[in-house]
Design a protein around this motif. Structure first.
Motif, short mmCIF file in Angstrom:
data_model
loop_
_atom_site.label_atom_id
_atom_site.label_comp_id
_atom_site.label_asym_id
_atom_site.label_seq_id
_atom_site.Cartn_x
_atom_site.Cartn_y
_atom_site.Cartn_z
N ARG A 126 6.45 1.65 -27.41
CA ARG A 126 6.31 1.54 -28.87
C ARG A 126 5.00 2.19 -29.28
NH1 ARG A 126 7.54 -3.81 -32.38
NH2 ARG A 126 7.53 -2.74 -34.38
N ARG A 127 5.07 3.11 -30.26
CA ARG A 127 3.90 3.86 -30.71
C ARG A 127 3.50 3.52 -32.13
NH1 ARG A 127 1.32 6.91 -27.11
NH2 ARG A 127 1.00 8.48 -28.68
N GLY A 128 4.27 2.69 -32.79
CA GLY A 128 4.02 2.29 -34.17
C GLY A 128 5.17 1.40 -34.60
N ARG A 129 5.24 1.04 -35.87
CA ARG A 129 6.28 0.12 -36.33
C ARG A 129 7.67 0.64 -35.99
NH1 ARG A 129 9.92 -0.85 -40.30
NH2 ARG A 129 10.27 -3.03 -40.81
N ASP A 130 7.95 1.88 -36.32
CA ASP A 130 9.27 2.46 -36.09
C ASP A 130 9.25 3.67 -35.16
OD1 ASP A 130 10.50 0.63 -37.82
OD2 ASP A 130 10.10 1.87 -39.57
N PHE A 131 8.14 3.92 -34.51
CA PHE A 131 8.02 5.12 -33.69
C PHE A 131 7.87 4.75 -32.22
CE2 PHE A 131 6.73 6.24 -37.93
CZ PHE A 131 7.54 7.34 -38.15
N TYR A 132 8.63 5.44 -31.39
CA TYR A 132 8.69 5.15 -29.96
C TYR A 132 8.54 6.44 -29.17
CZ TYR A 132 10.44 0.53 -31.13
OH TYR A 132 10.57 -0.74 -31.63
N ARG A 133 8.21 6.27 -27.90
CA ARG A 133 8.16 7.39 -26.97
C ARG A 133 9.01 7.01 -25.76
NH1 ARG A 133 2.67 10.06 -26.01
NH2 ARG A 133 3.48 11.20 -27.82
N TYR A 134 9.93 7.91 -25.41
CA TYR A 134 10.75 7.75 -24.22
C TYR A 134 10.16 8.64 -23.15
CZ TYR A 134 14.71 8.27 -21.07
OH TYR A 134 15.52 8.29 -19.96
N GLU A 135 9.96 8.10 -21.94
CA GLU A 135 9.37 8.87 -20.85
C GLU A 135 10.25 8.76 -19.62
OE1 GLU A 135 5.54 7.05 -20.40
OE2 GLU A 135 4.78 7.92 -22.25
N GLU A 136 10.51 9.91 -19.00
CA GLU A 136 11.34 9.94 -17.78
C GLU A 136 11.10 11.24 -17.03
OE1 GLU A 136 16.05 9.79 -16.53
OE2 GLU A 136 15.52 10.20 -18.59
N VAL A 171 9.05 13.82 -22.04
CA VAL A 171 8.54 12.89 -23.04
C VAL A 171 9.27 13.20 -24.35
CG1 VAL A 171 6.51 12.20 -24.37
CG2 VAL A 171 6.27 12.74 -21.95
N VAL A 172 9.88 12.18 -24.94
CA VAL A 172 10.59 12.36 -26.20
C VAL A 172 10.06 11.34 -27.21
CG1 VAL A 172 12.82 12.30 -27.37
CG2 VAL A 172 12.68 13.14 -25.02
N ASP A 173 9.53 11.84 -28.32
CA ASP A 173 9.11 10.98 -29.42
C ASP A 173 10.30 10.83 -30.36
OD1 ASP A 173 6.40 10.59 -28.61
OD2 ASP A 173 5.98 12.63 -29.25
N LEU A 174 10.51 9.61 -30.85
CA LEU A 174 11.64 9.37 -31.74
C LEU A 174 11.37 8.21 -32.68
CD1 LEU A 174 14.39 7.27 -30.12
CD2 LEU A 174 12.49 8.03 -28.73
#
Length: 112
Positions: free
Chosen positions: A37-47, A51-54
């Motif tokens: 979780r990067r903010g209220r509605d912002f996330y980062r997927y890592e694999e 790296v995908v920000d969404l």
């Protein structure tokens, strides 16, 4: 000073967080990938170097989470900027994150 109802709600929230997030603020998806979780509605997927920000909106009612595929921006780990864009399957990734959130008790909708 916290009154009894507020204290009960705080305990409940902390218990939920303990069940759903690790101490570092991210959730493991079980296959070596993680959702941060990067903010209220912002996330980062890592694999595996991707790296995908969404954006995943938290909403009241049903669904409780809305994943927006159009907001997914992928890049190689350790790089910044558009020149490092990396291709990935948005549909597949949205489904994977959606299944994970559903396993945690959230209702999920995926939008373009």
């Amino acid at each position: 000073m916290l009154d009894a109802p507020m204290l009960k709600k705080l305990r409940s929230t902390l218990k939920w967080l303990g069940q759903h997030l690790s101490a570092s603020g991210h959730s493991r998806l079980g296959d070596g990938s993680r959702l941060v979780r990067r903010g209220r509605d912002f996330y980062r997927y890592e694999e595996d170097g991707l790296v995908v920000d969404l954006q995943i909106d938290m909403v009241d009612g049903n669904p409780s989470r809305v994943i927006y595929k159009s907001t997914m921006l992928g890049r190689s780990a350790g790089t910044e900027g558009a020149s490092s864009a990396q291709s990935f399957d948005r549909d597949e990734l949205a489904q994977k994150i959606g299944r994970f959130l559903q396993s945690k008790g959230f209702s999920v909708e995926i939008e373009d």
